[in-house]
Design a protein around this motif. Structure first.
Motif, PDB file in Angstrom:
ATOM      1  N   VAL A   1       0.840  -1.204   0.000  1.00 45.23           N
ATOM      2  CA  VAL A   1       0.000   0.000   0.000  1.00 45.23           C
ATOM      3  C   VAL A   1       0.877   1.257   0.000  1.00 45.23           C
ATOM      4  CG1 VAL A   1      -1.623   1.336   1.409  1.00 45.23           C
ATOM      5  CG2 VAL A   1      -1.931  -1.131   1.138  1.00 45.23           C
ATOM      6  N   ILE A   2       1.879   1.268   0.853  1.00 49.69           N
ATOM      7  CA  ILE A   2       2.709   2.471   0.993  1.00 49.69           C
ATOM      8  C   ILE A   2       3.530   2.706  -0.275  1.00 49.69           C
ATOM      9  CG2 ILE A   2       4.638   3.468   2.289  1.00 49.69           C
ATOM     10  CD1 ILE A   2       3.252   1.985   4.779  1.00 49.69           C
ATOM     11  N   ARG A   3       4.058   1.646  -0.858  1.00 46.48           N
ATOM     12  CA  ARG A   3       4.796   1.818  -2.125  1.00 46.48           C
ATOM     13  C   ARG A   3       3.881   2.385  -3.213  1.00 46.48           C
ATOM     14  NH1 ARG A   3       7.327  -3.359  -0.680  1.00 46.48           N
ATOM     15  NH2 ARG A   3       9.441  -2.857   0.004  1.00 46.48           N
ATOM     16  N   GLU A   4       2.646   1.903  -3.273  1.00 50.78           N
ATOM     17  CA  GLU A   4       1.692   2.411  -4.261  1.00 50.78           C
ATOM     18  C   GLU A   4       1.376   3.884  -3.985  1.00 50.78           C
ATOM     19  OE1 GLU A   4      -1.050   2.971  -7.305  1.00 50.78           O
ATOM     20  OE2 GLU A   4       0.582   1.546  -7.074  1.00 50.78           O
ATOM     21  N   MET A   5       1.227   4.249  -2.708  1.00 46.50           N
ATOM     22  CA  MET A   5       0.943   5.637  -2.346  1.00 46.50           C
ATOM     23  C   MET A   5       2.109   6.533  -2.736  1.00 46.50           C
ATOM     24  SD  MET A   5       1.572   8.029   0.458  1.00 46.50           S
ATOM     25  CE  MET A   5       2.353   6.910   1.572  1.00 46.50           C
ATOM     26  N   VAL A   6       3.345   6.091  -2.469  1.00 50.26           N
ATOM     27  CA  VAL A   6       4.534   6.874  -2.829  1.00 50.26           C
ATOM     28  C   VAL A   6       4.611   7.019  -4.352  1.00 50.26           C
ATOM     29  CG1 VAL A   6       7.072   6.839  -2.853  1.00 50.26           C
ATOM     30  CG2 VAL A   6       5.826   6.355  -0.724  1.00 50.26           C
ATOM     31  N   ARG A   7       4.349   5.926  -5.070  1.00 51.48           N
ATOM     32  CA  ARG A   7       4.364   5.975  -6.546  1.00 51.48           C
ATOM     33  C   ARG A   7       3.348   6.981  -7.063  1.00 51.48           C
ATOM     34  NH1 ARG A   7       1.811   4.508 -10.839  1.00 51.48           N
ATOM     35  NH2 ARG A   7       0.073   3.560  -9.741  1.00 51.48           N
ATOM     36  N   LYS A   8       2.140   6.929  -6.502  1.00 44.42           N
ATOM     37  CA  LYS A   8       1.072   7.847  -6.931  1.00 44.42           C
ATOM     38  C   LYS A   8       1.445   9.297  -6.606  1.00 44.42           C
ATOM     39  CE  LYS A   8      -3.930   8.313  -6.984  1.00 44.42           C
ATOM     40  NZ  LYS A   8      -3.968   8.364  -8.439  1.00 44.42           N
ATOM     41  N   SER A   9       2.073   9.528  -5.459  1.00 38.23           N
ATOM     42  CA  SER A   9       2.458  10.898  -5.101  1.00 38.23           C
ATOM     43  C   SER A   9       3.492  11.430  -6.092  1.00 38.23           C
ATOM     44  CB  SER A   9       2.980  10.969  -3.657  1.00 38.23           C
ATOM     45  OG  SER A   9       4.292  10.481  -3.549  1.00 38.23           O
ATOM     46  N   HIS A  10       4.412  10.574  -6.535  1.00 38.47           N
ATOM     47  CA  HIS A  10       5.404  10.994  -7.528  1.00 38.47           C
ATOM     48  C   HIS A  10       4.720  11.336  -8.851  1.00 38.47           C
ATOM     49  CE1 HIS A  10       8.841   8.758  -5.266  1.00 38.47           C
ATOM     50  NE2 HIS A  10       8.587   9.935  -4.742  1.00 38.47           N
ATOM     51  N   LEU A  11       3.746  10.519  -9.256  1.00 44.35           N
ATOM     52  CA  LEU A  11       3.013  10.794 -10.495  1.00 44.35           C
ATOM     53  C   LEU A  11       2.257  12.116 -10.409  1.00 44.35           C
ATOM     54  CD1 LEU A  11       1.528   7.263 -11.353  1.00 44.35           C
ATOM     55  CD2 LEU A  11       3.319   8.496 -12.595  1.00 44.35           C
ATOM     56  N   GLU A  12       1.702  12.397  -9.226  1.00 43.29           N
ATOM     57  CA  GLU A  12       0.937  13.633  -9.011  1.00 43.29           C
ATOM     58  C   GLU A  12       1.842  14.840  -8.745  1.00 43.29           C
ATOM     59  OE1 GLU A  12      -2.455  14.231  -8.942  1.00 43.29           O
ATOM     60  OE2 GLU A  12      -2.970  12.181  -9.505  1.00 43.29           O
ATOM     61  N   GLY A  13       3.118  14.580  -8.428  1.00 45.55           N
ATOM     62  CA  GLY A  13       4.046  15.666  -8.129  1.00 45.55           C
ATOM     63  C   GLY A  13       3.793  16.328  -6.781  1.00 45.55           C
ATOM     64  N   VAL A  14       3.303  15.543  -5.835  1.00 45.56           N
ATOM     65  CA  VAL A  14       3.008  16.065  -4.493  1.00 45.56           C
ATOM     66  C   VAL A  14       3.633  15.137  -3.451  1.00 45.56           C
ATOM     67  CG1 VAL A  14       0.851  17.214  -5.195  1.00 45.56           C
ATOM     68  CG2 VAL A  14       0.790  14.831  -4.393  1.00 45.56           C
ATOM     69  N   PRO A  15       3.782  15.616  -2.211  1.00 43.45           N
ATOM     70  CA  PRO A  15       4.360  14.771  -1.167  1.00 43.45           C
ATOM     71  C   PRO A  15       3.467  13.585  -0.800  1.00 43.45           C
ATOM     72  CG  PRO A  15       4.372  17.091  -0.499  1.00 43.45           C
ATOM     73  CD  PRO A  15       3.534  16.984  -1.736  1.00 43.45           C
ATOM     74  N   SER A  16       4.127  12.519  -0.340  1.00 43.41           N
ATOM     75  CA  SER A  16       3.420  11.354   0.196  1.00 43.41           C
ATOM     76  C   SER A  16       3.305  11.522   1.710  1.00 43.41           C
ATOM     77  CB  SER A  16       4.181  10.073  -0.137  1.00 43.41           C
ATOM     78  OG  SER A  16       5.492  10.104   0.391  1.00 43.41           O
ATOM     79  N   VAL A  17       2.143  11.133   2.250  1.00 45.09           N
ATOM     80  CA  VAL A  17       1.877  11.286   3.679  1.00 45.09           C
ATOM     81  C   VAL A  17       1.276   9.993   4.209  1.00 45.09           C
ATOM     82  CG1 VAL A  17       0.619  12.575   5.457  1.00 45.09           C
ATOM     83  CG2 VAL A  17       1.409  13.772   3.398  1.00 45.09           C
ATOM     84  N   VAL A  18       1.837   9.497   5.298  1.00 44.31           N
ATOM     85  CA  VAL A  18       1.214   8.400   6.025  1.00 44.31           C
ATOM     86  C   VAL A  18       0.623   8.991   7.286  1.00 44.31           C
ATOM     87  CG1 VAL A  18       1.633   6.314   7.402  1.00 44.31           C
ATOM     88  CG2 VAL A  18       2.626   6.520   5.129  1.00 44.31           C
ATOM     89  N   TYR A  19      -0.675   8.760   7.481  1.00 48.33           N
ATOM     90  CA  TYR A  19      -1.364   9.176   8.698  1.00 48.33           C
ATOM     91  C   TYR A  19      -1.549   7.912   9.530  1.00 48.33           C
ATOM     92  CZ  TYR A  19      -4.625  11.709  11.703  1.00 48.33           C
ATOM     93  OH  TYR A  19      -5.222  12.310  12.776  1.00 48.33           O
ATOM     94  N   THR A  20      -0.901   7.881  10.702  1.00 43.04           N
ATOM     95  CA  THR A  20      -0.937   6.679  11.515  1.00 43.04           C
ATOM     96  C   THR A  20      -1.108   7.035  12.986  1.00 43.04           C
ATOM     97  OG1 THR A  20       0.150   4.533  11.850  1.00 43.04           O
ATOM     98  CG2 THR A  20       1.589   6.491  11.731  1.00 43.04           C
ATOM     99  N   PHE A  21      -1.106   6.031  13.829  1.00 39.88           N
ATOM    100  CA  PHE A  21      -1.493   6.208  15.233  1.00 39.88           C
ATOM    101  C   PHE A  21      -0.477   5.586  16.181  1.00 39.88           C
ATOM    102  CE2 PHE A  21      -5.020   5.696  12.354  1.00 39.88           C
ATOM    103  CZ  PHE A  21      -5.759   6.844  12.578  1.00 39.88           C
ATOM    104  N   ASP A  22      -0.304   6.245  17.331  1.00 39.19           N
ATOM    105  CA  ASP A  22       0.546   5.719  18.388  1.00 39.19           C
ATOM    106  C   ASP A  22      -0.175   5.886  19.717  1.00 39.19           C
ATOM    107  OD1 ASP A  22       2.796   4.648  19.679  1.00 39.19           O
ATOM    108  OD2 ASP A  22       3.518   6.670  20.132  1.00 39.19           O
TER     109      ASP A  22
END
Length: 175
Positions: free
Chosen positions: A31-52
Motif C-alpha cells: 500500500v505504501i509503495r503504491e501511495m509513494v508511486r502515486k504521489s510521484h506521479l501527481e508531483g506532491v508529497p506522500s503522507v502516512v497518517y498513523t497512530f501511536d
C-alpha cells in the motif's frame, strides 16, 4: 522524512495513506509503495497518517508489533515524505468524524488510500463512504499470501502467540 503531530502539517497537495500500519508488514508495504508511486506521479508529497499506539493496542490491549520509532524508520525506508503520528488516546477517540475530515483538508489530498473497512471519528461514525464525499478515495485491496490468506497485523499477532514465528516473520517481510 518529517514526522508531525495531528493538525501541524499543511500542504497544498498530497497523497495520503491512513492506517495503524502496525508491523509495517508486506501488505502495508504494498500500500505504501503504491501511495509513494502515486504521489510521484501527481508531483506532491506522500503522507502516512498513523497512530501511536495503534487503536487495537489502546482499546483491546493487542500486542504492538513495532514501536513508533521502528514504524517511522520502516516508513522512511519506503520513501514516505511525511508521517502524521496521531496520539491515540481517550481525547483522540472523542474527536468527531468531521474533525478528522477537517484535519485531512489541511493537507489537500489528491487521493486518500484506506482499507475498505476503515472507520474514524467518535464511535467509529465515519467510514469510506463519508470520506468519498470529501476526497478521492482509493480503497486498498487486501494483500494475500501465495496460499490466498490475507496478510494482516491481527493474523501475524495470532501466529506469534501460537509460537509460529516461522510463519509470521515472512508476512512481516523485513525480519
Amino acid at each position: 522524512m518529517r514526522v508531525h503531530d495531528t493538525e501541524s502539517l499543511t500542504l497544498s497537495g498530497s497523497v495520503v495513506a491512513i492506517g495503524a500500519f502496525d508491523g509495517v508488514h508486506r501488505g502495508h508495504q504494498t500500500v505504501i509503495r503504491e501511495m509513494v508511486r502515486k504521489s510521484h506521479l501527481e508531483g506532491v508529497p506522500s503522507v502516512v497518517y498513523t497512530f501511536d499506539p495503534p487503536p487495537r493496542a489502546y482499546s483491546q490491549g493487542a500486542q504492538i508489533l513495532t514501536s513508533s520509532d521502528e514504524k517511522i524508520q520502516r516508513l522512511k525506508n519506503l520513501g514516505v515524505d511525511h508521517v502524521i503520528m496521531a496520539k491515540f488516546d481517550e481525547n483522540y477517540m472523542k474527536r468527531s468524524a468531521g474533525d478528522f475530515i477537517r484535519e485531512l483538508h489541511m493537507i489537500h489530498p489528491r487521493a486518500v488510500m484506506v482499507g475498505n473497512d476503515f472507520r474514524f471519528g467518535n464511535k467509529r461514525a465515519g467510514d469510506v463512504s463519508l470520506l468519498k464525499e470529501h476526497f478521492t478515495v482509493q480503497p486498498v485491496r487486501p494483500v494475500c499470501c501465495p496460499d490466498g490468506e490475507r496478510i494482516s497485523s491481527t493474523r501475524i499477532r495470532e501466529l506469534m502467540m501460537q509460537g509460529k514465528q516461522d510463519q509470521a516473520l515472512p508476512l512481516l517481510g523485513w525480519m
